[in-house]
Design a protein around this motif. Structure first.
Motif, PDB file in Angstrom:
ATOM      1  N   LEU A   1       1.052  -1.388  -0.098  1.00  0.00           N
ATOM      2  CA  LEU A   1       0.003   0.041  -0.005  1.00  0.00           C
ATOM      3  C   LEU A   1       0.866   1.446   0.012  1.00  0.00           C
ATOM      4  CD1 LEU A   1      -2.830   0.979   0.225  1.00  0.00           C
ATOM      5  CD2 LEU A   1      -2.825   0.840   2.630  1.00  0.00           C
ATOM      6  N   ASP A   2       0.939   2.035  -1.167  1.00  0.00           N
ATOM      7  CA  ASP A   2       1.785   3.133  -1.169  1.00  0.00           C
ATOM      8  C   ASP A   2       3.280   2.667  -1.238  1.00  0.00           C
ATOM      9  OD1 ASP A   2      -0.294   4.913  -1.828  1.00  0.00           O
ATOM     10  OD2 ASP A   2      -0.318   5.308   0.156  1.00  0.00           O
ATOM     11  N   GLY A   3       3.708   1.404  -1.531  1.00  0.00           N
ATOM     12  CA  GLY A   3       5.086   0.908  -1.686  1.00  0.00           C
ATOM     13  C   GLY A   3       5.344   0.123  -0.193  1.00  0.00           C
ATOM     14  N   ARG A   4       4.610   0.535   0.921  1.00  0.00           N
ATOM     15  CA  ARG A   4       4.701  -0.260   2.252  1.00  0.00           C
ATOM     16  C   ARG A   4       3.883  -1.650   2.264  1.00  0.00           C
ATOM     17  NH1 ARG A   4       5.286   3.674   6.652  1.00  0.00           N
ATOM     18  NH2 ARG A   4       6.218   1.734   7.604  1.00  0.00           N
ATOM     19  N   ARG A   5       4.570  -2.562   2.950  1.00  0.00           N
ATOM     20  CA  ARG A   5       4.027  -3.842   3.079  1.00  0.00           C
ATOM     21  C   ARG A   5       2.858  -3.659   4.169  1.00  0.00           C
ATOM     22  NH1 ARG A   5       8.458  -7.608   5.622  1.00  0.00           N
ATOM     23  NH2 ARG A   5       9.619  -5.985   6.838  1.00  0.00           N
TER      24      ARG A   5
ATOM     25  N   ALA B   1       8.721  -9.311   0.916  1.00  0.00           N
ATOM     26  CA  ALA B   1       9.933  -9.180   0.394  1.00  0.00           C
ATOM     27  C   ALA B   1      10.346  -8.076  -0.387  1.00  0.00           C
ATOM     28  CB  ALA B   1      10.334 -10.742  -0.272  1.00  0.00           C
ATOM     29  N   LEU B   2       9.281  -7.566  -1.142  1.00  0.00           N
ATOM     30  CA  LEU B   2       9.732  -6.498  -2.065  1.00  0.00           C
ATOM     31  C   LEU B   2       9.457  -5.343  -1.092  1.00  0.00           C
ATOM     32  CD1 LEU B   2      10.034  -5.597  -5.185  1.00  0.00           C
ATOM     33  CD2 LEU B   2       7.654  -5.369  -5.299  1.00  0.00           C
ATOM     34  N   GLY B   3       8.607  -5.175  -0.322  1.00  0.00           N
ATOM     35  CA  GLY B   3       8.412  -4.360   0.675  1.00  0.00           C
ATOM     36  C   GLY B   3       9.599  -3.956   1.697  1.00  0.00           C
ATOM     37  N   MET B   4      10.187  -5.198   2.091  1.00  0.00           N
ATOM     38  CA  MET B   4      11.311  -5.238   2.962  1.00  0.00           C
ATOM     39  C   MET B   4      12.547  -4.681   2.189  1.00  0.00           C
ATOM     40  SD  MET B   4      13.883  -7.681   2.750  1.00  0.00           S
ATOM     41  CE  MET B   4      14.287  -9.080   3.686  1.00  0.00           C
ATOM     42  N   LEU B   5      12.713  -5.130   0.877  1.00  0.00           N
ATOM     43  CA  LEU B   5      13.738  -4.513   0.134  1.00  0.00           C
ATOM     44  C   LEU B   5      14.010  -3.144   0.043  1.00  0.00           C
ATOM     45  CD1 LEU B   5      14.171  -7.510  -2.464  1.00  0.00           C
ATOM     46  CD2 LEU B   5      15.766  -6.846  -0.754  1.00  0.00           C
ATOM     47  N   ALA B   6      12.653  -2.590  -0.192  1.00  0.00           N
ATOM     48  CA  ALA B   6      12.834  -0.969  -0.179  1.00  0.00           C
ATOM     49  C   ALA B   6      13.048  -0.519   1.291  1.00  0.00           C
ATOM     50  CB  ALA B   6      11.377  -0.777  -0.539  1.00  0.00           C
ATOM     51  N   GLU B   7      12.538  -1.161   2.109  1.00  0.00           N
ATOM     52  CA  GLU B   7      13.028  -0.709   3.589  1.00  0.00           C
ATOM     53  C   GLU B   7      14.376  -0.525   3.918  1.00  0.00           C
ATOM     54  OE1 GLU B   7      10.478  -3.237   6.295  1.00  0.00           O
ATOM     55  OE2 GLU B   7       8.643  -2.413   5.347  1.00  0.00           O
ATOM     56  N   ALA B   8      14.779  -1.975   3.397  1.00  0.00           N
ATOM     57  CA  ALA B   8      16.225  -2.036   3.686  1.00  0.00           C
ATOM     58  C   ALA B   8      17.149  -0.794   3.034  1.00  0.00           C
ATOM     59  CB  ALA B   8      16.888  -3.309   3.704  1.00  0.00           C
ATOM     60  N   ALA B   9      16.776  -0.598   1.730  1.00  0.00           N
ATOM     61  CA  ALA B   9      17.370   0.303   0.659  1.00  0.00           C
ATOM     62  C   ALA B   9      17.301   1.427   1.491  1.00  0.00           C
ATOM     63  CB  ALA B   9      16.809   0.424  -0.522  1.00  0.00           C
ATOM     64  N   GLN B  10      16.204   1.845   2.132  1.00  0.00           N
ATOM     65  CA  GLN B  10      15.960   3.317   2.641  1.00  0.00           C
ATOM     66  C   GLN B  10      16.642   3.643   4.072  1.00  0.00           C
ATOM     67  OE1 GLN B  10      11.695   3.732   2.857  1.00  0.00           O
ATOM     68  NE2 GLN B  10      11.531   3.852   0.481  1.00  0.00           N
TER      69      GLN B  10
ATOM     70  N   PRO C   1       2.368 -15.704  -2.523  1.00  0.00           N
ATOM     71  CA  PRO C   1       1.964 -14.274  -2.853  1.00  0.00           C
ATOM     72  C   PRO C   1       2.358 -13.313  -1.617  1.00  0.00           C
ATOM     73  CG  PRO C   1       0.343 -15.526  -3.502  1.00  0.00           C
ATOM     74  CD  PRO C   1       1.272 -16.512  -2.710  1.00  0.00           C
ATOM     75  N   GLY C   2       1.917 -13.468  -0.440  1.00  0.00           N
ATOM     76  CA  GLY C   2       2.280 -12.524   0.665  1.00  0.00           C
ATOM     77  C   GLY C   2       3.688 -12.612   0.956  1.00  0.00           C
ATOM     78  N   GLN C   3       4.405 -13.621   0.548  1.00  0.00           N
ATOM     79  CA  GLN C   3       5.941 -13.867   0.849  1.00  0.00           C
ATOM     80  C   GLN C   3       6.678 -12.815  -0.273  1.00  0.00           C
ATOM     81  OE1 GLN C   3       7.507 -15.221   3.366  1.00  0.00           O
ATOM     82  NE2 GLN C   3       6.363 -16.805   4.027  1.00  0.00           N
ATOM     83  N   LEU C   4       6.145 -12.692  -1.309  1.00  0.00           N
ATOM     84  CA  LEU C   4       6.559 -11.934  -2.434  1.00  0.00           C
ATOM     85  C   LEU C   4       6.248 -10.747  -2.207  1.00  0.00           C
ATOM     86  CD1 LEU C   4       5.831 -14.218  -5.646  1.00  0.00           C
ATOM     87  CD2 LEU C   4       7.942 -13.456  -4.949  1.00  0.00           C
ATOM     88  N   CYS C   5       5.296 -10.066  -1.781  1.00  0.00           N
ATOM     89  CA  CYS C   5       4.882  -8.705  -1.541  1.00  0.00           C
ATOM     90  C   CYS C   5       5.959  -8.352  -0.385  1.00  0.00           C
ATOM     91  CB  CYS C   5       3.463  -8.541  -1.445  1.00  0.00           C
ATOM     92  SG  CYS C   5       2.568  -8.790  -2.956  1.00  0.00           S
TER      93      CYS C   5
END
Length: 181
Positions: A65-69, A123-132, A117-121
């Motif tokens: 949701l707006d890029g956040r899991r 993971a994508l959200g956590m990668l963004a969090e880590a990058a930030q 599906p939940g794992q993938l979403c």
């Protein structure tokens, strides 16, 4: 908002919303008590997010949701009006799988697939969090440069809100680490 007289739920209140799901605008009228998970599955026919526990404990319903899991079983749909929602169905682009999806397949990171599906979403959200530079409970406190090193412990901690009954965690950690590198 509308009060519907013919709704079987006495005093049900509905709201007309515009949801942006997977880069597509979708008008929908929902009961104000309806969860985002139910709206996605029952009204928009996006069945990737799964109803596991319906209490926010398993993560099978995770979407962005707006890029956040978020756990969509805990989010009221009315709070998602005109916000960007990404489900697992929106990860693939131009006929090809998302790099995370490819890595999950290559690393045998799924078995029954119910939680995938939940794992993938997530993971994508956590990668963004880590990058930030967002720390987790296991991020070293001396990591003052804002960089988060996604080692096995860091990935496991960040993904701990998503459960897999089959135990495919090893493959998931490897897949996420591969994409992070």
């Amino acid at each position: 908002m509308n009060t519907t007289e013919d709704d079987p739920a006495a005093g049900a209140v509905t709201a007309d919303l515009r949801l942006r799901v997977n880069d597509r605008s979708r008008p929908v009228c929902v009961d104000t008590r309806e969860t985002l998970l139910d709206t996605l599955r029952e009204r928009l026919d996006l069945t990737g997010a799964k109803k596991g526990c319906d209490h926010g404990q398993c993560g099978a319903c995770t979407v962005l949701l707006d890029g956040r899991r978020v756990k969509s079983c805990l989010v009221l749909t009315v709070t998602a009006d005109d916000r960007e929602i990404t489900t697992v169905e929106g990860l693939a682009r131009d006929g090809g799988l998302h790099p995370l999806q490819e890595a999950f397949v290559a690393n045998d990171a799924l078995q029954c697939g119910y939680c995938t599906p939940g794992q993938l979403c997530s993971a994508l959200g956590m990668l963004a969090e880590a990058a930030q530079g967002w720390p987790s409970a296991v991020t070293p406190t001396d990591a003052g440069d804002g960089e988060v090193r996604l080692d096995e412990a860091e990935i496991r901690e960040r993904m701990s809100g998503n459960l897999c009954r089959c135990g495919a965690y090893r493959g998931m950690v490897e897949a996420i680490g591969e994409v992070a590198r």
